[in-house]
Design a protein around this motif. Structure first.
Motif, mmCIF file in Angstrom:
data_model
loop_
_atom_site.group_PDB
_atom_site.id
_atom_site.type_symbol
_atom_site.label_atom_id
_atom_site.label_comp_id
_atom_site.label_asym_id
_atom_site.label_seq_id
_atom_site.Cartn_x
_atom_site.Cartn_y
_atom_site.Cartn_z
ATOM 1 N N ALA A 114 13.700 16.458 37.277
ATOM 2 C CA ALA A 114 12.766 15.936 38.276
ATOM 3 C C ALA A 114 11.353 15.988 37.724
ATOM 4 C CB ALA A 114 12.873 16.748 39.561
ATOM 5 N N GLY A 115 10.634 14.881 37.870
ATOM 6 C CA GLY A 115 9.251 14.815 37.415
ATOM 7 C C GLY A 115 9.087 14.505 35.947
ATOM 8 N N ALA A 116 10.177 14.367 35.209
ATOM 9 C CA ALA A 116 10.086 14.066 33.771
ATOM 10 C C ALA A 116 9.935 12.560 33.592
ATOM 11 C CB ALA A 116 11.319 14.588 33.047
ATOM 12 N N THR A 117 8.726 12.074 33.779
ATOM 13 C CA THR A 117 8.478 10.635 33.783
ATOM 14 C C THR A 117 8.621 9.996 32.407
ATOM 15 O OG1 THR A 117 6.102 11.066 33.530
ATOM 16 C CG2 THR A 117 6.937 10.810 35.773
ATOM 17 N N ASN A 118 8.600 10.809 31.351
ATOM 18 C CA ASN A 118 8.746 10.273 29.997
ATOM 19 C C ASN A 118 10.196 10.221 29.534
ATOM 20 O OD1 ASN A 118 5.848 9.987 29.158
ATOM 21 N ND2 ASN A 118 5.848 12.173 29.627
ATOM 22 N N CYS A 119 11.121 10.663 30.389
ATOM 23 C CA CYS A 119 12.543 10.699 30.067
ATOM 24 C C CYS A 119 13.205 9.432 30.609
ATOM 25 C CB CYS A 119 13.175 11.938 30.698
ATOM 26 S SG CYS A 119 14.947 12.126 30.409
ATOM 27 N N LYS A 120 13.981 8.766 29.758
ATOM 28 C CA LYS A 120 14.662 7.534 30.148
ATOM 29 C C LYS A 120 16.089 7.847 30.568
ATOM 30 C CE LYS A 120 15.872 2.898 28.532
ATOM 31 N NZ LYS A 120 15.853 1.952 27.365
ATOM 32 N N ALA A 121 16.415 7.546 31.823
ATOM 33 C CA ALA A 121 17.731 7.866 32.364
ATOM 34 C C ALA A 121 18.793 6.902 31.851
ATOM 35 C CB ALA A 121 17.690 7.824 33.885
ATOM 36 N N GLN A 122 20.016 7.374 31.832
ATOM 37 C CA GLN A 122 21.152 6.521 31.493
ATOM 38 C C GLN A 122 21.680 5.864 32.762
ATOM 39 O OE1 GLN A 122 24.136 8.514 29.205
ATOM 40 N NE2 GLN A 122 25.300 6.656 28.784
ATOM 41 N N ALA A 123 22.299 4.708 32.611
ATOM 42 C CA ALA A 123 22.895 4.035 33.762
ATOM 43 C C ALA A 123 23.919 4.948 34.412
ATOM 44 C CB ALA A 123 23.546 2.731 33.322
ATOM 45 N N PRO A 124 24.006 4.957 35.740
ATOM 46 C CA PRO A 124 24.964 5.839 36.417
ATOM 47 C C PRO A 124 26.396 5.532 36.012
ATOM 48 C CG PRO A 124 23.380 4.901 37.979
ATOM 49 C CD PRO A 124 23.201 4.165 36.689
ATOM 50 N N VAL A 125 27.245 6.550 36.102
ATOM 51 C CA VAL A 125 28.660 6.325 35.820
ATOM 52 C C VAL A 125 29.238 5.432 36.916
ATOM 53 C CG1 VAL A 125 28.916 8.515 34.618
ATOM 54 C CG2 VAL A 125 29.373 8.399 37.064
ATOM 55 N N PRO A 126 30.239 4.620 36.588
ATOM 56 C CA PRO A 126 30.856 3.774 37.602
ATOM 57 C C PRO A 126 31.496 4.610 38.708
ATOM 58 C CG PRO A 126 31.485 3.073 35.392
ATOM 59 C CD PRO A 126 30.808 4.396 35.251
ATOM 60 N N ALA A 127 31.653 4.002 39.874
ATOM 61 C CA ALA A 127 32.297 4.690 40.993
ATOM 62 C C ALA A 127 33.765 4.962 40.669
ATOM 63 C CB ALA A 127 32.181 3.834 42.252
ATOM 64 N N GLY A 128 34.322 5.964 41.304
ATOM 65 C CA GLY A 128 35.722 6.289 41.108
ATOM 66 C C GLY A 128 35.926 7.422 40.131
ATOM 67 N N ASP A 129 37.211 7.754 39.893
ATOM 68 C CA ASP A 129 37.520 8.897 39.033
ATOM 69 C C ASP A 129 37.695 8.529 37.569
ATOM 70 O OD1 ASP A 129 39.994 7.648 39.011
ATOM 71 O OD2 ASP A 129 41.029 9.214 40.148
#
Length: 338
Positions: free
Chosen positions: A221-236
């Motif tokens: 949280a608050g790490a504005t210089n960090c680039k997030a990865q796309a969320p994992v797809p829904a499901g198991d």
């Protein structure tokens, strides 16, 4: 941490050297606020801390690599996992593989990711009931979970329900973004896990990862210089996306046109990374490793030399298929995302 502008002559001079050599040569982290810069496979870190080489429920391996550095949130998560797994899951303790270099960045050998202090490898060997020597930490091999001479099959003589509980425990933490395992391990979990399957989708199949699993945290949280990865797809994840790994396609040799010349690998350069990474390289260091270690380390500090330094360097954008027992197919093509 506030970073001033890097001198132009420094950027130009250092950009003639692969970034993995620049970051691999730095032995201590920067002072200041912990900050991840960039993406997991294209970045660096400031203000890193080291996990102690020993704890009540963990021991760090391969100390000479000097890769036990990460963002404080990740180090705290590893310690929490070690305690929870020992208390609830019948897992005696963690043997810790690579986390990141003191200032992150590309590594000379072994990984494409682990660059911003939010990735960690956990061996699938349970911790022994004694403190390992420095020599043992360098030479003991992690054990593959795969059956020899069988395609993507978990060895029932090695795999235990405790392995499954450990991985699913790690996936259950909300701070964890993904867990990477061998496709055979993912299938084993899909076929046998009878507990809460809510977090099973976070467990992602990927090349190698038969002797360790890889924890990846969300950007803090608050790490504005960090680039997030796309969320994992829904499901198991126990669906066609998993079945694909058991086809020929992931392991097929790429088509090679006649008279095609080999392509020389292109190494990641400093200019390929976020601009802050040039400043991270030049920033003042903490006075010692002990000064930036969370808690008190009771094992010897890493040696000055890197045990990998004499080996043939790998391109920094290639993560090899691990598996010291040779039970894992070597990937020849990779999917775009994981």
């Amino acid at each position: 941490m506030l970073l001033a502008s890097a001198p132009a002559d420094f950027v130009h001079a250092e950009d003639a050297t692969p970034a993995k050599e620049l970051f691999g040569a730095v032995t201590l982290p920067t002072r200041g606020k912990p900050t991840p810069y960039g993406f997991y496979a294209k970045g660096c870190q400031g203000g890193a801390v080291a996990i102690p080489t020993d704890g009540p429920t963990w021991q760090a391996m391969r100390l000479s690599r000097n890769r036990r550095w990460g963002q404080p949130q990740l180090i705290a998560l590893i310690e929490r996992l070690s305690r929870d797994a020992a208390k609830y899951d019948g897992w005696p303790g963690l043997l810790l593989g690579d986390i990141a270099q003191p200032r992150g960045g590309p590594m000379r050998t072994g990984h494409a990711s682990h660059q911003i202090g939010l990735d960690a490898d956990i061996w699938l060997n349970p911790m022994p009931p004694r403190r390992l020597s420095s020599d043992e930490r360098e030479n003991i091999s992690a054990r593959s979970m795969l059956k020899p001479n069988a395609f993507l099959t978990v060895d029932p003589n090695i795999w235990t329900p405790a392995h499954a509980r450990l991985i699913m425990r790690a996936a259950s933490y909300p701070e964890v973004e993904r867990i990477f395992v061998n496709p055979a391990i993912k299938k084993k979990l899909c076929d046998t896990w009878t507990g809460d399957r809510t977090a099973l989708g976070k467990v992602r199949p990927y090349y190698g990862h038969d002797y360790h699993f890889h924890i990846r945290m969300h950007c803090p949280a608050g790490a504005t210089n960090c680039k997030a990865q796309a969320p994992v797809p829904a499901g198991d994840g126990c669906d066609k996306s998993l079945a694909w790994w058991f086809t020929k396609e992931p392991w097929a040799k790429p088509d090679k046109k006649p008279d095609t010349k080999p392509v020389k690998p292109r190494y990641t350069m400093l200019s390929d990374l976020p601009k802050a990474c040039a400043l991270i390289l030049e920033a003042p260091s903490v006075p010692s490793a002990a000064a930036a270690t969370m808690g008190k380390s009771v094992a010897p500090e890493p040696a000055a030399s890197d045990v990998d330094s004499a080996s043939e360097p790998l391109p920094s954008d290639v993560e090899p298929a691990y598996g010291e027992t040779g039970n894992v197919p070597i990937p020849l093509v990779k999917p775009v995302s994981r």
